[in-house]
Structures are given as C-alpha cells and as structure tokens.
Write a protein that holds these residues in place. Structure first.
Motif, short mmCIF file in Angstrom:
data_model
loop_
_atom_site.label_atom_id
_atom_site.label_comp_id
_atom_site.label_asym_id
_atom_site.label_seq_id
_atom_site.Cartn_x
_atom_site.Cartn_y
_atom_site.Cartn_z
N ARG A 1 40.18 31.53 28.97
CA ARG A 1 38.92 31.42 29.51
C ARG A 1 38.34 29.70 29.94
O ARG A 1 37.18 29.77 30.12
CB ARG A 1 37.81 32.15 28.99
N SER A 2 39.24 29.02 29.87
CA SER A 2 38.92 27.58 29.83
C SER A 2 39.27 27.29 31.54
O SER A 2 40.02 27.72 31.98
CB SER A 2 39.94 26.84 29.21
N ASP B 1 40.06 38.95 35.10
CA ASP B 1 41.19 37.63 35.00
C ASP B 1 41.14 36.77 36.19
O ASP B 1 41.17 37.64 37.22
CB ASP B 1 42.57 38.01 34.39
N ASN B 2 41.14 35.69 35.93
CA ASN B 2 41.08 34.73 37.36
C ASN B 2 42.09 33.72 37.07
O ASN B 2 41.47 32.59 36.87
CB ASN B 2 39.69 34.33 37.77
N PRO B 3 43.40 33.78 36.95
CA PRO B 3 44.26 32.86 36.44
C PRO B 3 44.27 31.62 37.59
O PRO B 3 44.70 30.64 37.03
CB PRO B 3 45.63 33.67 36.58
N SER B 4 43.85 31.98 38.72
CA SER B 4 43.71 30.66 39.77
C SER B 4 42.80 29.51 39.12
O SER B 4 42.99 28.27 39.55
CB SER B 4 43.62 31.13 40.96
N PHE C 1 40.98 30.10 35.88
CA PHE C 1 40.80 29.90 34.39
C PHE C 1 42.24 30.16 33.90
O PHE C 1 43.04 30.83 34.21
CB PHE C 1 39.94 30.91 34.01
N THR C 2 42.26 29.54 32.55
CA THR C 2 43.47 29.79 31.51
C THR C 2 43.16 31.22 30.99
O THR C 2 42.13 31.70 31.06
CB THR C 2 43.63 28.87 30.71
N ALA C 3 44.31 31.49 30.50
CA ALA C 3 44.16 32.85 29.52
C ALA C 3 43.15 32.80 28.66
O ALA C 3 42.44 33.95 28.13
CB ALA C 3 45.60 33.20 29.08
N LYS D 1 39.93 25.28 34.93
CA LYS D 1 41.07 24.36 34.96
C LYS D 1 40.25 23.12 35.77
O LYS D 1 39.14 23.42 36.38
CB LYS D 1 41.77 24.94 36.07
#
Length: 319
Positions: A279-280, A270-273, A275-277, A282
């Motif tokens: 996997r889109s 997971d890379n919330p910075s 990508f969104t949850a 930003k």
C-alpha cells in the motif's frame, strides 16, 4: 525580453545534465516591468508540454506577512555563481534571514529602490547569498503542515555575500492577481504558521543542496475532480501524486468535526500501477482515489458545524 525558444525548464533532477527538459512555448512578462528600476520583476513561462511535478504552493497576500517577517529564515535554491565565479552543475540551497524593508531601504538609497513588492534577505557577515545565475529562482519559507511555500523570486543585489548588502527578491504575494490572470488554478497558501528550516548549505560556498531538509523536493499534490464549487452529495475523485514513495493516508473532517479516514479502507482494491503490495504509493505516479476497481465513493459533505453528521465516503452498490 528573452525569447521563449532560448529557454527550457528542467524537472526531476538536482543535476543540470539529468532530468527532463521541457521547452518554453511563451514568456509572459509583467506588463509594467521596468528593467531600469527593477519594478514588477516577474514573468510566467508557458510550457510546451505539461510538467509531471506537483504544483508548487505559493504565498498569498493573506499569509505573506507571517512567512516573510523579519528574522524568519528563508531558503533560496539555484545553480548560480559561487565563490570562484563558476556556476554549479548541482542544485544548491542556502538559508537566509529575512530583513525588514525599512532596514533594506536604509542600505539601498537612490538610485536604488526597495518597494513593498520586494523581500530583502541575507547580508550577514560570511553568510550565504544568491548570486548571478540564480535570478528567477525561488525563495521558500516553510510551513509545518504544507511544507515549502514559494514567497519570493531572486531579483537583484549588489555583489554576492557582501556584509550589509541584502539580496532583493520579488514578493510572490504582491503579484497574486497577475499570476491568477494566467494560471486560474494556481495554488496559494491560505494559512501560515511558519517553521524555521534547519542549518542549510550555502549557495555561494558551493556546497551540494541537502534537499531532504527542509524538503524542497518531497512534495505531494492533490487535485479534486470535478473542479470548482461542488454540490453536496456529488461524487468526487482525488488525484494524488508524490515525488517520493511512502504510505498514503487521507483524512476528512465531517460535519460534527470528527476525523474520518478516507484512504485506505476495507473497500480498496489492489492497484499495482500506483501502489506497491504494501500500500505504499509509488513516486511520480498519479494515484486516482477511488480507483475503477475500488468498492467505495467519496462524496461532498457539509463542512463542520453546518449540518448533522454525514459520511465522507460510502460503499459502492454492487453492479
């Protein structure tokens, strides 16, 4: 020459009153610029701070003949004058047919001069045109895969929207060496199969730019680290940035010509910075692939047909 202190570059907005303005540190005119004959009408702007926008793909000498062939529709954008001689506060765009230089030379005789380093476009009855205030702005052609490619720069013309009076543009491809002299990593298109943009709004008719078509704003840039030639087996990192949010899929062709999906894969963390949850990716955020927490690496593999098949990515060993 215009002083750098009087200039700024606007990014991230179609409205002049919004977005981010970046100061210009240096103006680099072409050393053989002739303002009388409008020869070599091109200059580079060195910014005081880096832009956050993706790099614009430029037309190289190898692809320009296909991208600016007579009859091809090109797209010009700008904030220049409209019918009532008022400038626009909203970015406008117009679709213009490219005209053969031979035809353009028949119209513009002495003292005017049409060079091989020019592009002529427009000139239709009741058609669209660039105008005063658009000078220095981009002229685009569209590639089905790569999207918009800058082929020209607004240079000069006689009046605006005059039938038979074509707009004259500086051909970017003719100045590839000049650009690379100062921007060694400039992005130039190497393969051209132009597509025709759909109906667009007229700059001179004062209509807001429908930029989602042909997509002058939605762009994706991919940078590879390390830069330059990479030895086989070397681990590389991809920095991906998009002007719009959306699903990101990265593929590579292995030595046997098989398409391999690099991203996403089952070893992605997971890379919330970035990508969104879901996997889109930003918008306007640089996604580094693989990220620090990802459990895979991407390595340089031979191009198709050069050696036995080898994977383009592999799982990282536990640490």
């Amino acid at each position: 020459m215009v002083a750098a202190a009087t200039l700024s570059v606007l990014e991230g907005s179609e409205a002049l009153g919004a977005g981010r303005r970046i100061a210009v540190q240096r103006v680099i005119p072409h050393p053989q610029y002739d303002s009388g004959k409008m020869r070599n009408d091109i200059a580079l702007l060195q910014l005081a701070q880096p832009s956050t926008r993706p790099r614009q793909l430029l037309a190289s000498a190898a692809v320009a003949p296909a991208l600016v062939a007579p009859g091809i529709n090109a797209t010009v954008v700008g904030w220049g004058e409209m019918n009532a001689r008022a400038t626009s506060s909203t970015l406008l765009q117009a679709s213009l047919p490219v005209v053969a230089l031979e035809r353009c030379r028949e119209v513009y005789r002495d003292p005017y001069e049409i060079l091989d380093s020019n592009i002529c476009a427009g000139g239709e009855a009741k058609g669209s045109d660039s105008c005063q205030g658009d000078s220095g702005g981009p002229l685009f052609a569209t590639l089905p895969v790569s999207g918009p490619v800058q082929v020209g720069i607004v240079s000069w013309g006689i009046g605006c929207r005059r039938e038979g009076k074509y707009g004259v543009y500086t051909a970017v491809a003719a100045f590839e060496a000049f650009i690379r002299q100062y921007v060694s990593d400039a992005s130039f298109a190497t393969d051209a199969t132009p597509s025709q943009p759909g109906p667009l709004t007229s700059v001179a008719a004062a209509q807001p730019a429908a930029l989602p078509s042909p997509g002058l704003v939605r762009q994706v840039s991919v940078d590879v680290t390390p830069t330059g030639p990479v030895k086989l087996g070397t681990s590389v990192t991809l920095s991906v940035r998009s002007t719009d949010a959306g699903t990101l899929l990265l593929y590579s062709k292995d030595a046997d010509g098989k398409m391999v999906q690099l991203f996403p894969n089952k070893f992605v963390a997971d890379n919330p910075s970035a990508f969104t949850a879901g996997r889109s990716i930003k918008a306007d955020v640089t996604a580094v692939i693989p990220g620090p927490a990802d459990r895979f690496t991407i390595t340089a593999a031979p191009p198709p047909g050069r050696s036995p098949s080898s994977p383009s990515w592999r799982r990282r060993k536990p640490t």
